[in-house]
Design a protein around this motif. Structure first.
Motif, PDB file in Angstrom:
ATOM      1  N   LEU A 429       0.825  -1.208   0.000  1.00  0.00           N
ATOM      2  CA  LEU A 429       0.000   0.000   0.000  1.00  0.00           C
ATOM      3  C   LEU A 429       0.857   1.256   0.000  1.00  0.00           C
ATOM      4  O   LEU A 429       0.560   2.232  -0.703  1.00  0.00           O
ATOM      5  CB  LEU A 429      -0.930   0.001   1.217  1.00  0.00           C
ATOM      6  CG  LEU A 429      -2.160  -0.909   1.157  1.00  0.00           C
ATOM      7  CD1 LEU A 429      -2.962  -0.787   2.439  1.00  0.00           C
ATOM      8  CD2 LEU A 429      -3.023  -0.576  -0.051  1.00  0.00           C
ATOM      9  N   ARG A 430       1.938   1.242   0.789  1.00  0.00           N
ATOM     10  CA  ARG A 430       2.824   2.408   0.824  1.00  0.00           C
ATOM     11  C   ARG A 430       3.466   2.629  -0.544  1.00  0.00           C
ATOM     12  O   ARG A 430       3.577   3.768  -1.016  1.00  0.00           O
ATOM     13  CB  ARG A 430       3.898   2.219   1.905  1.00  0.00           C
ATOM     14  CG  ARG A 430       3.390   2.447   3.329  1.00  0.00           C
ATOM     15  CD  ARG A 430       4.549   2.563   4.309  1.00  0.00           C
ATOM     16  NE  ARG A 430       5.271   1.312   4.431  1.00  0.00           N
ATOM     17  CZ  ARG A 430       4.999   0.378   5.342  1.00  0.00           C
ATOM     18  NH1 ARG A 430       4.003   0.563   6.206  1.00  0.00           N
ATOM     19  NH2 ARG A 430       5.706  -0.736   5.407  1.00  0.00           N
ATOM     20  N   ARG A 431       3.891   1.548  -1.197  1.00  0.00           N
ATOM     21  CA  ARG A 431       4.516   1.688  -2.524  1.00  0.00           C
ATOM     22  C   ARG A 431       3.521   2.201  -3.554  1.00  0.00           C
ATOM     23  O   ARG A 431       3.847   3.063  -4.377  1.00  0.00           O
ATOM     24  CB  ARG A 431       5.097   0.344  -2.971  1.00  0.00           C
ATOM     25  CG  ARG A 431       6.359  -0.073  -2.217  1.00  0.00           C
ATOM     26  CD  ARG A 431       7.033  -1.248  -2.885  1.00  0.00           C
ATOM     27  NE  ARG A 431       6.186  -2.443  -2.887  1.00  0.00           N
ATOM     28  CZ  ARG A 431       6.126  -3.319  -1.903  1.00  0.00           C
ATOM     29  NH1 ARG A 431       6.857  -3.142  -0.802  1.00  0.00           N
ATOM     30  NH2 ARG A 431       5.351  -4.380  -1.974  1.00  0.00           N
ATOM     31  N   LEU A 432       2.293   1.681  -3.489  1.00  0.00           N
ATOM     32  CA  LEU A 432       1.271   2.137  -4.440  1.00  0.00           C
ATOM     33  C   LEU A 432       0.976   3.618  -4.246  1.00  0.00           C
ATOM     34  O   LEU A 432       0.849   4.377  -5.217  1.00  0.00           O
ATOM     35  CB  LEU A 432      -0.012   1.316  -4.258  1.00  0.00           C
ATOM     36  CG  LEU A 432       0.040  -0.140  -4.745  1.00  0.00           C
ATOM     37  CD1 LEU A 432      -1.244  -0.864  -4.354  1.00  0.00           C
ATOM     38  CD2 LEU A 432       0.247  -0.211  -6.249  1.00  0.00           C
ATOM     39  N   ALA A 433       0.843   4.024  -2.992  1.00  0.00           N
ATOM     40  CA  ALA A 433       0.548   5.433  -2.710  1.00  0.00           C
ATOM     41  C   ALA A 433       1.698   6.329  -3.152  1.00  0.00           C
ATOM     42  O   ALA A 433       1.485   7.392  -3.759  1.00  0.00           O
ATOM     43  CB  ALA A 433       0.274   5.620  -1.219  1.00  0.00           C
ATOM     44  N   ALA A 434       2.930   5.920  -2.882  1.00  0.00           N
ATOM     45  CA  ALA A 434       4.090   6.727  -3.266  1.00  0.00           C
ATOM     46  C   ALA A 434       4.204   6.831  -4.782  1.00  0.00           C
ATOM     47  O   ALA A 434       4.518   7.898  -5.320  1.00  0.00           O
ATOM     48  CB  ALA A 434       5.360   6.114  -2.670  1.00  0.00           C
ATOM     49  N   THR A 435       3.946   5.732  -5.462  1.00  0.00           N
ATOM     50  CA  THR A 435       4.004   5.745  -6.927  1.00  0.00           C
ATOM     51  C   THR A 435       2.956   6.675  -7.500  1.00  0.00           C
ATOM     52  O   THR A 435       3.222   7.441  -8.440  1.00  0.00           O
ATOM     53  CB  THR A 435       3.810   4.326  -7.487  1.00  0.00           C
ATOM     54  OG1 THR A 435       4.871   3.490  -7.025  1.00  0.00           O
ATOM     55  CG2 THR A 435       3.808   4.326  -9.008  1.00  0.00           C
ATOM     56  N   GLU A 436       1.740   6.643  -6.941  1.00  0.00           N
ATOM     57  CA  GLU A 436       0.665   7.500  -7.451  1.00  0.00           C
ATOM     58  C   GLU A 436       0.993   8.972  -7.225  1.00  0.00           C
ATOM     59  O   GLU A 436       0.780   9.811  -8.117  1.00  0.00           O
ATOM     60  CB  GLU A 436      -0.654   7.137  -6.765  1.00  0.00           C
ATOM     61  CG  GLU A 436      -1.859   7.909  -7.279  1.00  0.00           C
ATOM     62  CD  GLU A 436      -2.149   7.641  -8.738  1.00  0.00           C
ATOM     63  OE1 GLU A 436      -2.819   8.486  -9.364  1.00  0.00           O
ATOM     64  OE2 GLU A 436      -1.710   6.590  -9.264  1.00  0.00           O
ATOM     65  N   VAL A 437       1.534   9.298  -6.073  1.00  0.00           N
ATOM     66  CA  VAL A 437       1.917  10.687  -5.795  1.00  0.00           C
ATOM     67  C   VAL A 437       3.003  11.141  -6.761  1.00  0.00           C
ATOM     68  O   VAL A 437       2.950  12.249  -7.311  1.00  0.00           O
ATOM     69  CB  VAL A 437       2.383  10.826  -4.330  1.00  0.00           C
ATOM     70  CG1 VAL A 437       3.024  12.187  -4.106  1.00  0.00           C
ATOM     71  CG2 VAL A 437       1.208  10.635  -3.385  1.00  0.00           C
ATOM     72  N   ARG A 438       3.996  10.282  -6.972  1.00  0.00           N
ATOM     73  CA  ARG A 438       5.088  10.626  -7.880  1.00  0.00           C
ATOM     74  C   ARG A 438       4.567  10.860  -9.292  1.00  0.00           C
ATOM     75  O   ARG A 438       4.965  11.817  -9.964  1.00  0.00           O
ATOM     76  CB  ARG A 438       6.134   9.504  -7.876  1.00  0.00           C
ATOM     77  CG  ARG A 438       7.266   9.727  -8.860  1.00  0.00           C
ATOM     78  CD  ARG A 438       8.312   8.614  -8.770  1.00  0.00           C
ATOM     79  NE  ARG A 438       7.727   7.294  -8.881  1.00  0.00           N
ATOM     80  CZ  ARG A 438       7.374   6.732 -10.053  1.00  0.00           C
ATOM     81  NH1 ARG A 438       7.541   7.404 -11.177  1.00  0.00           N
ATOM     82  NH2 ARG A 438       6.860   5.522 -10.075  1.00  0.00           N
TER      83      ARG A 438
END
Length: 468
Positions: A429-438
């Motif tokens: 979930l953290r990786r998905l959220a970080a990728t979406e923000v980026r």
């Protein structure tokens, strides 16, 4: 050569309203749409004859509906095109076989049409609409007047001729000469993590229902389905550890992969290969600046993404229809035309940003995010899997399907399965959220690519093209 007036007209009438460079899916289609409005259109292509080109050849429901509106679907059926009604989809251990969702005006769920079948039909439609199609014509540069692009320099039969136009459209693919000549910069560049190979077979058993096979599990990605003229397409993507060994024996490697996918193996039980094995590797996804004074980019010239989603043709149609509506009535005014081109660019970036990310997610090396098959499984159980298929045909957005509530709901079960599963789920979930923000930040404030222009590399077998 006189320049354009700043008001509603031009200082001198150009030879054409629009010159389109590229006579493939994007360019020929735009030429048809604009010529049907009564505009003077020239469509140029360096190829002397429209033949095969590197493409996944997959068309989704929205593309088929567009071709029907364009008035060429019956011609394509006569040329051997058939449509697929069902999909066999596997995401990790979840698998379903369902009909494609259909909307009013749809004529099929999907189709596989080789470009040597599709593109000539589109070129003929442009000619029939009144566009002047010039094959064997290579564009070597653009013509400028006071900073504005006012035409192209075209070479045919060894003779260079300037062609003037109110608008120059670069629909000339990933290595666009128009983009280079106009100085269009790349941004949101994303290196592809996979390579893809595909070929056509004859004598395949397609069963009672024409079905598109889309399987993605572990580090494997495969597709298959009926194509035009009785052929069957097989597409595979090597696993990370076997990329170089795969290329050492393309035929054997492709067949070995196909046999690991049950529905494709069954279809190929009595089939023989009828084409080269086509491939793409070391490619980049990107956006380019969409346009400027007197010029605009269309299709792959302006935007290319991971082929995992098979959306190149569909996006070309989508953009051509939008651009024709945007510029068709404003070509008499330089000011209004520039505003329309800028608006098209904003629409393109806004529309394709999330699909650019979706294609990269499908094309990631290794398995896709585990939450995706869990969400899809839940939607299928509730009879709502049509939303996933609409996402692949760009009739739904990513957030329409992978809503925060569904993602969290699909993750909740993992949180209760012990510390190891809990850590993995939270990390994902953290990786998905970080990728979406980026990704959102990258589109909000583009960082332009520096260094050499990345170019995709095609890898084929050395054998001649097989004919039927």
């Amino acid at each position: 050569m006189s320049g354009p007036a700043e008001g509603s007209g031009w200082a001198a009438a150009p030879e054409y309203d629009v010159v389109v460079v590229g006579a493939r899916c994007a360019g020929a289609t735009l030429g048809t749409l604009l010529a049907r409005r009564g505009l003077r259109v020239a469509v140029l292509d360096q190829a002397a004859e429209i033949r095969s080109t590197l493409s996944s050849n997959i068309l989704q429901a929205d593309s088929l509906a567009f071709l029907n509106r364009l008035g060429v679907m019956e011609r394509l059926r006569a040329a051997g095109v058939t449509t697929m009604s069902h999909v066999d989809m596997r995401l990790e251990e979840f698998r379903c076989r369902v009909p494609f969702p259909q909307l009013p005006g749809d004529v099929g769920g999907a189709a596989c049409v080789r470009r040597e079948v599709l593109d000539p039909v589109l070129v003929d439609a442009a000619r029939a609409a009144g566009a002047e199609v010039r094959l064997g014509t290579r564009v070597v540069g653009v013509v400028r007047d006071a900073g504005r692009v006012t035409g192209v320099r075209a070479v045919s039969g060894g003779v260079e001729t300037p062609l003037r136009a109110r608008l120059v459209v670069g629909a000339d693919g990933r290595n666009s000469r128009v983009a280079e000549a106009c100085g269009a910069r790349m941004y949101h560049v994303s290196p592809g993590e996979r390579s893809y190979y595909w070929a056509y077979f004859e004598g395949a058993d397609t069963g009672p229902r024409p079905t598109f096979v889309f399987h993605r599990w572990g580090d494997r990605h495969m597709l298959g389905g009926p194509a035009d003229n009785g052929l069957y397409i097989v597409g595979v993507s090597p696993q990370r550890h076997e990329r170089e060994s795969f290329r050492a024996d393309l035929d054997g490697s492709l067949r070995a992969h196909a046999l690991r996918c049950a529905p494709i193996a069954e279809a190929l039980s009595g089939a023989t290969r009828a084409s080269r094995i086509h491939g793409i590797r070391r490619f980049f996804g990107y956006f380019r600046e969409a346009g400027g004074p007197g010029w605009v980019l269309l299709g792959d010239a302006g935007h290319f993404k991971d082929p995992a989603g098979g959306r190149g043709i569909g996006d070309a149609f989508h953009q051509a229809e939008r651009l024709a509506d945007a510029v068709g009535d404003v070509l008499g005014s330089a000011v209004r035309l520039d505003r329309a081109v800028a608006g098209f660019g904003r629409w393109r970036d806004r529309t394709y940003a999330e699909y650019h990310g979706l294609a990269a997610d499908l094309g990631v090396a290794g398995p896709i995010a585990g939450v995706v098959p869990r969400v899809v499984r839940g939607l299928h159980a509730r009879g709502q899997v049509d939303g996933v298929l609409d996402l692949l045909s760009h009739r739904a957005s990513v957030l329409d399907v992978l809503t925060p509530a569904r993602v969290l709901g699909a993750t909740a079960g993992e949180l209760l399965r012990g510390p190891g599963r809990r850590r993995a789920a939270l990390g994902e979930l953290r990786r998905l959220a970080a990728t979406e923000v980026r990704r959102r930040n990258a589109m909000r404030k583009p960082v332009f690519h520096s260094g050499p222009t990345p170019r995709p590399v095609q890898q084929d077998t050395s054998e001649p093209e097989l004919s039927r």
